[in-house]
Design an enzyme around this catalytic site. Sequence first.
Site, PDB file in Angstrom:
ATOM      1  N   PHE B 240       0.810  -1.234   0.000  1.00 50.06           N
ATOM      2  CA  PHE B 240       0.000   0.000   0.000  1.00 50.06           C
ATOM      3  C   PHE B 240       0.832   1.267   0.000  1.00 50.06           C
ATOM      4  CE2 PHE B 240      -2.317  -3.331   2.427  1.00 50.06           C
ATOM      5  CZ  PHE B 240      -3.221  -3.658   1.439  1.00 50.06           C
ATOM      6  N   LEU B 599      -7.621  -5.977 -18.203  1.00 45.07           N
ATOM      7  CA  LEU B 599      -6.892  -7.167 -18.655  1.00 45.07           C
ATOM      8  C   LEU B 599      -7.466  -8.430 -18.020  1.00 45.07           C
ATOM      9  CD1 LEU B 599      -3.172  -5.975 -18.721  1.00 45.07           C
ATOM     10  CD2 LEU B 599      -4.994  -5.644 -20.396  1.00 45.07           C
ATOM     11  N   ASN B 600      -7.658  -8.389 -16.715  1.00 42.28           N
ATOM     12  CA  ASN B 600      -8.202  -9.560 -16.007  1.00 42.28           C
ATOM     13  C   ASN B 600      -9.369  -9.075 -15.159  1.00 42.28           C
ATOM     14  OD1 ASN B 600      -8.779 -11.795 -14.486  1.00 42.28           O
ATOM     15  ND2 ASN B 600      -6.681 -12.159 -13.792  1.00 42.28           N
ATOM     16  N   LYS B 602     -11.278 -10.456 -13.130  1.00 43.56           N
ATOM     17  CA  LYS B 602     -11.356 -10.964 -11.760  1.00 43.56           C
ATOM     18  C   LYS B 602     -10.431 -10.191 -10.809  1.00 43.56           C
ATOM     19  CE  LYS B 602     -11.608 -15.349  -9.294  1.00 43.56           C
ATOM     20  NZ  LYS B 602     -11.515 -16.802  -9.440  1.00 43.56           N
ATOM     21  N   THR B 603      -9.151 -10.116 -11.173  1.00 46.92           N
ATOM     22  CA  THR B 603      -8.211  -9.446 -10.265  1.00 46.92           C
ATOM     23  C   THR B 603      -8.424  -7.933 -10.264  1.00 46.92           C
ATOM     24  OG1 THR B 603      -6.542  -9.586 -12.007  1.00 46.92           O
ATOM     25  CG2 THR B 603      -6.423 -11.219 -10.247  1.00 46.92           C
ATOM     26  N   GLY B 671      -3.834   1.941 -14.752  1.00 49.49           N
ATOM     27  CA  GLY B 671      -3.696   1.224 -13.478  1.00 49.49           C
ATOM     28  C   GLY B 671      -4.996   1.147 -12.701  1.00 49.49           C
ATOM     29  N   GLU B 674      -5.154   2.055  -7.111  1.00 51.13           N
ATOM     30  CA  GLU B 674      -5.476   3.100  -6.138  1.00 51.13           C
ATOM     31  C   GLU B 674      -6.813   3.784  -6.367  1.00 51.13           C
ATOM     32  OE1 GLU B 674      -1.488   5.210  -4.945  1.00 51.13           O
ATOM     33  OE2 GLU B 674      -1.258   4.209  -6.861  1.00 51.13           O
TER      34      GLU B 674
END
Lengths: 331, 707
Positions: B240, B599-600, B602-603, B671, B674
């Site tokens: 973090f 991209l994913n 789930k994550t 990204g 955050e």
Amino acid sequence: MKNFAYVRPNSVEDAVSRATSDRDALFIAGGTNLVDRLKVFLDEPSQLLDVSRLAMKQIATTNEGGLKIGALVTNTALANNIDVRNNYPLLSRAILAGASQQIRNMATVGGNLMQRTRCPYYYDTAFPCNKRQPDTGCPAATGINRIHAILGSSDRCVAVNPSDMSVAMVALDATLEVQGVEGKREIPFVDFHRLPGNTPERDTNLEPGELITAVILPPVSFAQSGVYLKLRDRASYAFALVSVATALEVSGEQIKNARIALGGVAHKPWRATEAEEFLIGKAANKSNFEQAAEIALKDAQALAHNGFKIELSKRAIRRALAVSAQGGGEA
Amino acid sequence: MNQIIGTSVSRKDGRVKVTGEATYGAEHQIPGLVHGYLVTATIANGRIHNIDTKEAEDNPGVIAVFTHRNQPKIFQPSNGFFGLYESRLPLADDLIHYAGQIVGLVVANTLERARDAAHLVKVQYQTEQPQVEAQKATYQKAPSLFGEDFEFQEGTFETGDFSIASSDAAAKTEATYTTEIEIHAPMEPHALVAHWENQDSVTVYEPTQWVKGSQRTYAELLGIPVEGVRIISPYIGGAFGSKAFPWPHGILCVAAAREIQRPLKVVVSRRQMTANTGHRSQTEQTMRLAANKDGKLKAIEHTAKTCTSPVKNFPEPCTGITPVLYATPNMRLKQEIAVLNVGAPTFMRAPGENPGMFALESAMDELAWELNIDPVELRLRNETKEHQRKKLPFSAKHFAECLKTGAEKFGWSQRQMQPRSQKQGDLLVGWGMASSAFPALRSSAEAQVRLLPDGTAHVLTSANDMGTGAYTVVAMTAAETLGLPVAKVKVELGDSVLPNGGMAGGSQMTATLTPAVLAACQKVLETANAQNAPEAFANLRESGRAAYEATASSAPSEESKKFAFNSWGAHFCEVTVDEEIARLRVTRWVSVINIGRVLNSKTAASQIRGAVIMGIGQALMEECHFDPNTGYPVVYDLATYHYPAHADIPRIEVNFVGEPDFNFNPMGVRGVGEIGITGVSAAVSNAVYHATGKRIRSLPITPDKLL
């Protein structure tokens, strides 16, 4: 930390005899508080007397129709015991409101009653603390004291007892059975924990060497009305800012019997006897509950950051009594 | 071509983590390993009068005790070097700047003996009155965090004429908002093992968000060449922002290991972590807004006061996001800072944007009530097409879509405007919303791809997976580009001997790294003269070569300088309040986020959920207090520092817009780490206002504030 011996006494008598002859010995059962405390140098025992294998794990019905709970019954076992759930639902709820499942699986009844305050000033040896080292001072009184006592504190200690189970036990008029070298004796639960006064280093009225062997619950005919309301900073796994245990016996419009106990507000589980007495013979209504709450908190004193607990306690009492008057349940 | 990007793939590192096979920094077992335990200051200001180590040294198993009187050799870093959280080197002198500062390190053959002996070190202090109260501190203009060229620009800025603009406004609001100190409290504590193979080379097993940065910092402080330091950090149990640079305990561990000539482990205790491994500063922010009657903003004034430490000048850059969010001709930003006797504050998930948007998004809600305009509509009317400080248009914004989709999915149109008007039995029900925004950062990175005869592809880069899903998106990028199933791609991360994968910080890892992986995959196929990996494997077997291998890098293009890049979103939430007993629960959550291409799924959704949970913690319970008299923190473990338990968290519905941002990089991705936390605490507070009619401007919203 001094090196210590680890001993498994083979009987209660053996355990008590060892603890009596060595004042620096400590009993250990689940260890959920004690092991943490050892790691931060709060306790430096000469020996740990592991009583966890002794035979004090039964929950039995008494001749009077109450329950005798062995001191080594785990919190999980007690909370889920069918007689406890049916006949003392407030005790079951109080236990389940405390700690986490993992901790409750390890923790025992006797240990729960012996756990010590989580006052941060007590918990860190960097601070002076009258409870840890008599006559060194109480930095909590003039420091950050949002979680500290509003009732029964002294100028030497403003810590609170953290146990949820004890609040239920004191409301249910439990009795402790303890054993010393001289034999067994009984202590009314309400007299077991102490107010800090001039000796905050003493949490309970156990004599040196004595071991809690059982808790006896008398039959409580109106225990079904039991409520345990715990208010805290998060929904789970937090000590109470304020908690309230109540039960009411209402016949027709009239209150016949009342129990009110508070947690998170004092150095011991706090029984609000005067407020209970006020309610007897009165109607179970909002206005009387409000007055009872006022009476229960009339001697409350605020420190710099915990004044909110006085109002929160009153509201919690009102709410819990109202739910008890409806027959009990979740509040 | 197999479609992998955008699908939902379980994390590649999941199995090794749940089975305990994943080895974290402190779990590395090396023959001869010994243990260090930190001795920390129990006063917050003053100096060491005397330090008596005799008893500790005589304790069984003790190998060495280091204090300022025998500091292990540490070199001063060169001027302008910023790879440190604390500017002061550990055990530099006898001065104490904050409680919990390291004053010694005890090394013994077991952890218990080291801890025991550390307790026996007797320190006598000359104590001076510490200052730990933000309200009593003296503030001055804050410096820019990293200099003008960085995304975090100087916090003080003015454009237009605030006084004229606000004088004839139809609606004005002015209010002050405060937040408390929050600590990172990652699941994995700060911990490392340092192993010197010889006097010129050391291997450091330590969780770090930036292995190449750590490598450089340690080399500089130890006075050895960069190649002499190897950092191994394959798994990180949460960071973090608190694991980007070496902390004093790390520097001390590596330096002490050299002196004692044995592998050394140091683990910082939870208690110590409340004081000496970073926190988010408390903030006090005043927002003044002025608007026309149709809600168009005429002026914004945002003043932020934050605190820092004697050992680091770190302004929490609260005002940075304000010019990004809403259009206004007149703006005044002011950022001030004061020094307290606390450890170094540092980056904590959305540093600046998070507390800044608590103030801004609360103020926008107050303005919406003032004007009787729906808060979603107010935000739509004030959207800005360009970054008002950079004067560049935003790329692939879709902010309005986030607001509108979120409102629709939440059922916002059913909201009864009046506070206290929605009920569920005896409970008050409140609905609140807030915008979400975070800059999109990207740096340069390098990755290597190897195609092996066993039919697997290996991707190697120094980048880190903080538990966010980097292993998985790297594998997915390679699998899709190479035409392989994800299971056939092996990913190696977190080792400084690998090509420079950049830093996992500022939410830039995915946007920085995956373009490099894409380029390396394309290059290796060219090398193999193949359209895809199966063809390449056939060529490989035919040629008898051991492997095809290619390394490629990727960096922001010149073209990309024509745009401002930012991610966007909106949070909608429901709270219930049992008013009599001050019991507040968050009962429903919907987030719509635009991070470009996902991209994913789930994550990415997990990142948003985790951030929302962290934001709910900030909104309702997280606070670290310091004793005003001694300056010592009164929070000592994860039972006393409250963050959400499962019971505090409702189902969190996460939606993405998903439009690729190819101006930003060839993967079209921005990204996700955050942005999710920004706006969360304001959404909760706005919902509490809607439920109760009570505007709580000071976080966390604990029961006492609801009475």
